[in-house]
Enzyme design. Structure first.
Site, short mmCIF file in Angstrom:
data_model
loop_
_atom_site.label_atom_id
_atom_site.label_comp_id
_atom_site.label_asym_id
_atom_site.label_seq_id
_atom_site.Cartn_x
_atom_site.Cartn_y
_atom_site.Cartn_z
N CYS A 33 0.64 -1.21 0.05
CA CYS A 33 0.09 0.07 -0.04
C CYS A 33 0.96 1.27 -0.02
O CYS A 33 0.37 2.08 -0.21
CB CYS A 33 -0.98 -0.02 1.24
N ASP A 35 2.42 2.51 2.71
CA ASP A 35 2.35 3.38 3.76
C ASP A 35 3.85 3.08 4.78
O ASP A 35 4.28 1.88 4.60
CB ASP A 35 0.96 2.93 4.47
N CYS A 59 -2.58 5.66 5.53
CA CYS A 59 -3.97 5.45 5.52
C CYS A 59 -4.58 6.10 7.00
O CYS A 59 -3.95 6.08 8.13
CB CYS A 59 -4.72 4.17 5.25
N CYS A 103 -2.87 -2.64 8.64
CA CYS A 103 -2.50 -1.43 9.20
C CYS A 103 -1.87 -1.36 10.68
O CYS A 103 -0.94 -0.64 11.06
CB CYS A 103 -3.63 -0.36 9.08
FE1 FES Z 1 -1.78 0.42 4.35
FE2 FES Z 1 -3.18 1.06 5.88
S1 FES Z 1 -3.64 0.57 3.92
S2 FES Z 1 -1.29 0.91 6.29
#
Ligand code: FES
Length: 146
Positions: A33, A35, A59, A103
């Site tokens: 993702c 992140d 996110c 996450c």
């Molecule tokens: Fe990747 Fe939340 S979508 S940490």
């Protein structure tokens, strides 16, 4: 879809920022993702987490879990901080939708990475602490294989 607690920690995250001269800093990401989460720990001579701060590029659930994770480990010993699981963070937030479970893993692993950094800097062995991964996506695949 999100609990009030998740929304609260997303809208008003606690402990945002960095700690200058931190005892330990841990950064982990999830390549899937994109992140990234960084956690800073200030640990006193009795191995108690005096303060924790975070910076998360991610996110809403990643922000809420980092906020809650820092809240949960402040005042705890390094051993207790190590035992904080992503499930405990999720429970404290009243749950997360299944697609957002990863996450919370980012928060758990960022705490571990910061503890690892602290242990390395102080030549300590923290029982049960594994070397950190930079990309938690690898961990999730390991779990799939089990
Ligand atoms: Fe990747 Fe939340 S979508 S940490």
């Amino acid at each position: 879809m999100y609990t009030d607690k998740v929304m609260d920690h997303f809208m008003n995250p606690r402990n945002v920022g960095e700690i200058e001269g931190a005892s330990g800093v841990g950064t982990v990401g999830n390549a899937k993702c994109g992140d990234i989460m960084r956690i800073y720990l200030d640990i006193d001579e009795n191995q108690v987490v005096r303060d924790a701060k975070f910076k998360t590029f991610g996110c809403g659930a990643a922000i809420a879990t980092s906020s809650m994770a820092t809240e949960l480990i402040i005042g705890k010993t390094v051993q207790e901080a190590l035992e904080l699981t992503n499930k405990a963070v999720m429970d404290a937030l009243g749950g997360l939708p299944p697609v957002k479970v990863h996450c919370s893993l980012l928060a758990e692993q960022a705490v571990h990475a910061a503890l690892w950094d602290y242990a390395q800097k102080n030549n300590l062995v923290i029982e049960g602490l594994e070397p950190p991964v930079e990309d938690i996506d690898e961990l999730e695949h390991e779990e799939d294989e089990e």
